[in-house]
Design a protein around this motif. Structure first.
Motif, PDB file in Angstrom:
ATOM      1  N   ARG A  31      10.321 -10.887-104.205  1.00  0.00           N
ATOM      2  CA  ARG A  31      10.164 -12.246-103.492  1.00  0.00           C
ATOM      3  C   ARG A  31       9.265 -11.919-102.147  1.00  0.00           C
ATOM      4  NH1 ARG A  31      14.190 -14.144-101.652  1.00  0.00           N
ATOM      5  NH2 ARG A  31      15.789 -12.600-102.156  1.00  0.00           N
ATOM      6  N   GLN A  32       9.084 -10.583-101.976  1.00  0.00           N
ATOM      7  CA  GLN A  32       8.258 -10.430-100.685  1.00  0.00           C
ATOM      8  C   GLN A  32       6.875 -10.605-100.868  1.00  0.00           C
ATOM      9  OE1 GLN A  32       9.109  -9.575 -97.578  1.00  0.00           O
ATOM     10  NE2 GLN A  32       7.253 -10.045 -97.134  1.00  0.00           N
ATOM     11  N   ARG A  33       5.954 -11.731-100.345  1.00  0.00           N
ATOM     12  CA  ARG A  33       4.807 -12.056-100.484  1.00  0.00           C
ATOM     13  C   ARG A  33       3.740 -11.055 -99.751  1.00  0.00           C
ATOM     14  NH1 ARG A  33       3.845 -17.877 -99.287  1.00  0.00           N
ATOM     15  NH2 ARG A  33       2.531 -17.739-101.201  1.00  0.00           N
ATOM     16  N   TYR A  34       2.829 -10.429-100.624  1.00  0.00           N
ATOM     17  CA  TYR A  34       1.896  -9.637 -99.991  1.00  0.00           C
ATOM     18  C   TYR A  34       0.542 -10.229-100.155  1.00  0.00           C
ATOM     19  CZ  TYR A  34       5.409  -6.120-100.005  1.00  0.00           C
ATOM     20  OH  TYR A  34       6.568  -5.189 -99.681  1.00  0.00           O
ATOM     21  N   THR A  35      -0.500  -9.956 -99.813  1.00  0.00           N
ATOM     22  CA  THR A  35      -1.684 -10.616 -99.651  1.00  0.00           C
ATOM     23  C   THR A  35      -1.984 -11.190-101.232  1.00  0.00           C
ATOM     24  OG1 THR A  35      -2.664  -9.098 -98.029  1.00  0.00           O
ATOM     25  CG2 THR A  35      -4.123 -10.362 -99.394  1.00  0.00           C
ATOM     26  N   HIS A  59      -5.608 -14.303 -90.837  1.00  0.00           N
ATOM     27  CA  HIS A  59      -4.131 -14.257 -91.067  1.00  0.00           C
ATOM     28  C   HIS A  59      -3.663 -12.859 -91.120  1.00  0.00           C
ATOM     29  CE1 HIS A  59      -3.980 -18.554 -90.939  1.00  0.00           C
ATOM     30  NE2 HIS A  59      -5.091 -18.572 -91.958  1.00  0.00           N
ATOM     31  N   VAL A  60      -2.614 -12.216 -90.611  1.00  0.00           N
ATOM     32  CA  VAL A  60      -2.022 -10.914 -90.770  1.00  0.00           C
ATOM     33  C   VAL A  60      -0.986 -11.185 -91.699  1.00  0.00           C
ATOM     34  CG1 VAL A  60      -0.914  -9.067 -89.694  1.00  0.00           C
ATOM     35  CG2 VAL A  60      -2.843 -10.431 -88.439  1.00  0.00           C
ATOM     36  N   VAL A  61      -0.956 -10.451 -93.028  1.00  0.00           N
ATOM     37  CA  VAL A  61       0.139 -10.481 -93.761  1.00  0.00           C
ATOM     38  C   VAL A  61       0.657  -9.201 -93.975  1.00  0.00           C
ATOM     39  CG1 VAL A  61       0.441 -10.656 -96.444  1.00  0.00           C
ATOM     40  CG2 VAL A  61      -1.625 -11.938 -95.050  1.00  0.00           C
ATOM     41  N   GLN A  62       1.952  -9.180 -94.168  1.00  0.00           N
ATOM     42  CA  GLN A  62       2.759  -7.668 -94.117  1.00  0.00           C
ATOM     43  C   GLN A  62       2.094  -7.097 -95.496  1.00  0.00           C
ATOM     44  OE1 GLN A  62       6.954  -8.212 -94.183  1.00  0.00           O
ATOM     45  NE2 GLN A  62       7.109  -6.269 -95.410  1.00  0.00           N
ATOM     46  N   ALA A  63       1.969  -5.829 -95.215  1.00  0.00           N
ATOM     47  CA  ALA A  63       1.155  -4.772 -96.291  1.00  0.00           C
ATOM     48  C   ALA A  63       2.216  -3.823 -96.720  1.00  0.00           C
ATOM     49  CB  ALA A  63       0.257  -4.113 -95.511  1.00  0.00           C
ATOM     50  N   GLY A  64       1.913  -3.450 -97.861  1.00  0.00           N
ATOM     51  CA  GLY A  64       2.599  -2.411 -98.504  1.00  0.00           C
ATOM     52  C   GLY A  64       2.003  -1.009 -98.396  1.00  0.00           C
ATOM     53  N   ARG A 100      17.131  -3.069 -93.496  1.00  0.00           N
ATOM     54  CA  ARG A 100      15.949  -4.029 -93.255  1.00  0.00           C
ATOM     55  C   ARG A 100      16.177  -5.538 -93.465  1.00  0.00           C
ATOM     56  NH1 ARG A 100      10.533  -1.332 -93.881  1.00  0.00           N
ATOM     57  NH2 ARG A 100       9.571  -3.362 -94.034  1.00  0.00           N
ATOM     58  N   ILE A 101      15.725  -6.263 -92.884  1.00  0.00           N
ATOM     59  CA  ILE A 101      15.714  -7.774 -92.930  1.00  0.00           C
ATOM     60  C   ILE A 101      15.123  -8.408 -94.216  1.00  0.00           C
ATOM     61  CG2 ILE A 101      16.252  -8.188 -90.644  1.00  0.00           C
ATOM     62  CD1 ILE A 101      13.316  -9.289 -90.110  1.00  0.00           C
ATOM     63  N   ASP A 102      14.069  -7.554 -94.478  1.00  0.00           N
ATOM     64  CA  ASP A 102      13.059  -7.819 -95.723  1.00  0.00           C
ATOM     65  C   ASP A 102      13.592  -7.058 -96.987  1.00  0.00           C
ATOM     66  OD1 ASP A 102      12.217  -5.528 -94.884  1.00  0.00           O
ATOM     67  OD2 ASP A 102      10.092  -6.156 -94.542  1.00  0.00           O
ATOM     68  N   ALA A 103      14.554  -6.196 -96.805  1.00  0.00           N
ATOM     69  CA  ALA A 103      14.915  -5.503 -98.227  1.00  0.00           C
ATOM     70  C   ALA A 103      15.133  -6.210 -99.303  1.00  0.00           C
ATOM     71  CB  ALA A 103      16.050  -4.615 -97.609  1.00  0.00           C
ATOM     72  N   ARG A 104      15.812  -7.217 -99.290  1.00  0.00           N
ATOM     73  CA  ARG A 104      16.357  -7.988-100.489  1.00  0.00           C
ATOM     74  C   ARG A 104      15.003  -8.336-101.283  1.00  0.00           C
ATOM     75  NH1 ARG A 104      20.826  -9.606-103.156  1.00  0.00           N
ATOM     76  NH2 ARG A 104      21.983  -9.026-101.561  1.00  0.00           N
ATOM     77  N   ALA A 105      14.191  -9.075-100.392  1.00  0.00           N
ATOM     78  CA  ALA A 105      12.950  -9.757-100.798  1.00  0.00           C
ATOM     79  C   ALA A 105      11.999  -8.496-101.426  1.00  0.00           C
ATOM     80  CB  ALA A 105      12.307 -10.322 -99.629  1.00  0.00           C
ATOM     81  N   MET A 106      11.887  -7.346-100.801  1.00  0.00           N
ATOM     82  CA  MET A 106      11.217  -6.430-101.318  1.00  0.00           C
ATOM     83  C   MET A 106      11.607  -5.927-102.660  1.00  0.00           C
ATOM     84  SD  MET A 106      10.384  -4.324 -97.856  1.00  0.00           S
ATOM     85  CE  MET A 106       9.506  -2.996 -98.394  1.00  0.00           C
ATOM     86  N   VAL A 107      12.910  -5.694-102.796  1.00  0.00           N
ATOM     87  CA  VAL A 107      13.311  -4.999-104.311  1.00  0.00           C
ATOM     88  C   VAL A 107      13.284  -6.040-105.297  1.00  0.00           C
ATOM     89  CG1 VAL A 107      14.577  -3.120-102.845  1.00  0.00           C
ATOM     90  CG2 VAL A 107      15.912  -5.263-103.529  1.00  0.00           C
ATOM     91  N   THR A 108      13.301  -7.287-104.801  1.00  0.00           N
ATOM     92  CA  THR A 108      13.679  -8.488-105.884  1.00  0.00           C
ATOM     93  C   THR A 108      12.211  -9.099-106.283  1.00  0.00           C
ATOM     94  OG1 THR A 108      14.098 -10.012-104.213  1.00  0.00           O
ATOM     95  CG2 THR A 108      16.010  -9.243-105.244  1.00  0.00           C
TER      96      THR A 108
END
Length: 735
Positions: free
Chosen positions: A225-229, A390-395, A215-223
């Motif tokens: 840094r991925q920004r959710y709502t 605004h649509v935000v990536q969701a968990g 996944r292109i967002d894998a590192r952000a998710m596990v660290t």
């Protein structure tokens, strides 16, 4: 301009300092046409049309579907009119863009589009349709960008385009000269540039698409840094929670101590909205303390008198008896019950809202943002043009984020409180007051004689599913035009008919749905009707095989309709070592499912020797999705489907008691934990053939059937009520 099937894609330059392209559907698709002339290879029989076909048809007239921008540093920005909820869509789309551009995947950035009403039906994420509907438009857009880059380099070097090639994010000439895409971004945007017709690569030349990719967002998710709502830094937005009613849909009659609560530390506002009493505070801890201190009197809700036993009675009474009497032929009769189920995404419902007197701005994870924007604007009394969503990536979602309850609540609270708010549903809120998969009752009768199945009737009764999130409009707008009169019935009937189909030659086959209103908030749950309906059917298939003295795999092979179906089943049986000896109390089970132009077979092994902890110990899943974009992402989808099936087949469900679920957390809902998942899971994705099919919902129904069949073989019982272990082994949270 490029032709694909019967649809034309026009890619046009957008006024911008660097290369920016937009793709829209050509005029040939905008003219009124019969359904089979719009959807490539749409089969004429109505029973072969699926819900994804309706999505594709509905989206055909939409202009400016996709936008791609190349920045001067070589970054490719792709605006995606869909939602990423963990299904890996942004990665798959980035792979398509990188493939057509011959660019490194790391240079592609996929951004989620805000709600865009001009897209009409083309911004709803659901029904395993995103890749099916985006595959051609994304490729054409990226191919057009590549063509302009080649043309810009050819003009710079005074050579012909045919002398040049592209690789690794740059244009290369035979004499060794090269120019990276960023350096060509401005020249490629020139309106006077002469550009050759652009067509996507033939699939045989794909170097990235079809290769397992992280996944292109894998590192952000596990660290982290991925920004959710709730991670968004919206100036002035303060934490907010709601005190919700003790029954579903209850109303606020009054708050006895509102002033005292307003005086509590950190409390900024206490306001009443239709769904409860909201507290806004400096911190979530202070908001939660204040919420607990509220003394609220409540009005009744529409389901206050309903509990599990009453719901089952209503559903059984609404389930029609089979039409065909068995007469002198032998038959199998079976009835099944499935409980209500929570969506239970990791990220609970949440939203940020900043509502002013003359405008509003909302941030949330939304799968149907256009309808959300329209509904919020109407609720606030604002012109649509003054509301930005605004649509935000969701968990996580599993269908939950088709609805926008939190976004609407946050907007209403922000207006009433006169300040921006950061609204969070607690886990108890999400489990008890969130929308849920409807409870269902099933009656199945199959007749047989001389080794043949003569008829297969399946009557389903379900608590009514709410489709007021945009899906209903898509179906209403398209279904009536389909061949065979599909869509002349109710909305739910059309959705049922376009998703639930038997893959077997079982003589006269009928599958019908009856829905009853309950007042319980429902919504589409992963696989919608198929998880229960096809799961129950696969149990009966095993029982038919036993009646006819046939091995379950051999029996399915005999009655499956196509070689592609049999190839999936054969692979699962071979890879899972079907029929191997197992200890008493342990057994194998297998099942098959086909939907959204894809097919899968699931083989599981189960250990029931400890009835308090029945476990699936091994799973082999085989899938044919036509053309997998990212096999690794597909494996994750199928693993997720298996986990959902393990959960809802064995232990996870919601008990309704006097108008409210008793469960309030993961520990009570009993969704599968790490110890409940098999250590040995093998997933096989068959080689690419044809166009991409759907994958997100594919894996649940076959896994439900396989687990139930394994349980039946291991215990010598006939499972009829799900989840199988549904005891109330917890103390419910206070109402």
């Amino acid at each position: 301009m490029a032709e694909q099937g019967r649809r034309t894609f026009l890619t046009q330059l957008v006024a911008a300092p660097t290369l920016a392209l937009a793709t829209r559907i050509g005029a040939d698709a905008l003219a009124p046409q019969p359904a089979h002339a719009v959807i490539p290879s749409l089969p004429a029989p109505a029973d072969l049309v699926d819900l994804g076909d309706l999505f594709i048809l509905a989206g055909a007239p939409t202009s400016h579907l996709l936008t791609l921008v190349l920045e001067t540093d070589g970054t490719v920005v792709f605006r995606l009119p869909r939602e990423e909820v963990g299904q890996g869509l942004t990665t798959a789309v980035a792979m398509l863009v990188a493939e057509e551009l011959d660019a490194p995947l790391a240079t592609v950035r996929v951004e989620l589009d805000d709600a865009r009403p001009e897209l009409v039906f083309n911004q709803l994420t659901g029904s395993s349709n995103s890749i099916r509907s985006l595959y051609d438009p994304v490729r054409h857009t990226a191919a057009a960008a590549r063509a302009r880059l080649l043309a810009a380099a050819a003009r710079r070097w005074s050579v012909t385009v045919r002398e040049l090639d592209t690789r690794d994010g740059a244009v290369h000439a035979p004499d060794g000269r090269s120019a990276d895409y960023g350096s060509l971004a401005v020249e490629a945007a020139a309106p006077t540039l002469a550009v050759l017709a652009a067509t996507p690569k033939p699939e045989a030349r794909h170097a990235l698409v079809g290769r397992p990719t992280g996944r292109i967002d894998a590192r952000a998710m596990v660290t982290g840094r991925q920004r959710y709502t709730l991670d968004l830094d919206v100036p002035g937005a303060k934490p907010c929670v709601l005190r919700r009613p003790p029954t579903l849909g209850g109303t606020v009659r009054g708050v006895a101590n509102a002033d005292a609560v307003r005086a509590m530390p950190g409390v900024l506002a206490v306001v009443t909205v239709p769904t409860g009493v909201a507290v806004v505070a400096e911190t979530f801890g202070q908001a939660l303390d204040a919420k607990a201190a509220l003394q609220v009197s409540w009005g009744p809700g529409p389901a206050d008198d309903l509990s599990d036993a009453g719901i089952r009675t209503k559903l059984r009474a609404a389930t029609p008896a089979p039409l065909l009497p068995p007469l002198l032929t032998p038959y199998v009769d079976a009835e099944f019950d499935f409980a209500f189920v929570s969506h239970a995404p990791m990220e609970t419902n949440c939203a940020v809202a900043d509502v002013r007197e003359d405008r509003a701005e909302i941030w949330s994870g939304l799968k149907s943002p256009i309808v959300a924007r329209e509904t919020i604007a109407a609720a606030l009394g604002l012109p649509l043009g003054k509301v930005t969503v605004h649509v935000v990536q969701a968990g996580g979602s599993f269908g939950r984020r088709l609805f926008f309850d939190a976004a609407l609540e946050a907007a209403l609270v922000s207006r009433a409180a006169g300040r921006p708010v950061r609204l969070m549903w607690t886990r108890v809120d999400d489990t008890r007051h969130g929308r849920m998969r409807p409870a269902t009752h099933h009656r199945i009768r199959a007749t047989y004689a001389l080794g043949e199945v003569l008829s297969f009737e399946h009557r389903v009764a379900a608590a009514e599913t709410d489709f007021r999130h945009g899906l209903g409009e898509i179906i209403t707008a398209t279904a009536a035009s389909l061949p065979g009169g599909l869509g002349n019935g109710a909305l739910a009937q059309t959705l049922f008919a376009t998703t639930v189909k038997s893959p077997y030659h079982f003589g006269l086959t009928t599958q019908t749905l009856t829905e009853i209103p309950t007042g319980i908030p429902t919504g589409s749950w992963r696989s919608v009707y198929s998880a229960n309906t096809r799961g129950a059917e696969e149990i009966v298939v095993d029982e038919l095989a036993a009646r006819l003295g046939k091995d379950p795999v051999a029996f399915r092979r005999t009655f499956l309709k196509t070689d592609a179906q049999r190839a999936v089943l054969d692979k699962a049986a071979a890879e899972g070592d079907w029929g191997r000896p197992m200890p008493p109390g342990c057994a194998q089970g297998i099942a098959f499912h086909e939907e959204y132009k894809s097919r899968t077979a699931c083989l599981v092994e189960i250990d029931t020797r400890d009835r308090d902890r029945v476990r699936v110990t091994k799973a082999v899943i085989v899938a044919d999705v036509g053309r997998p974009i990212n096999p690794r992402g597909l494996e994750a989808q199928l693993l997720g489907g298996l986990t959902d099936a393990i959960s809802t087949t064995l232990r996870a469900g919601l008990h309704i008691d006097k108008g409210l679920p008793m469960e309030g957390s993961y520990s009570q809902f009993h969704y599968a934990q790490q110890r409940d998942t098999p250590k040995d899971v093998r997933i096989h994705v068959l080689p690419a053939t044809g166009e991409p099919g759907g994958a997100g919902e594919l894996g649940v129904p076959a896994a439900v059937g396989a687990i139930a069949n394994a349980y039946a073989r291991a215990t010598g019982t006939k499972p009829r009520s799900f989840p199988l272990d549904f005891d109330v082994d917890f103390t419910p949270y206070p109402r």
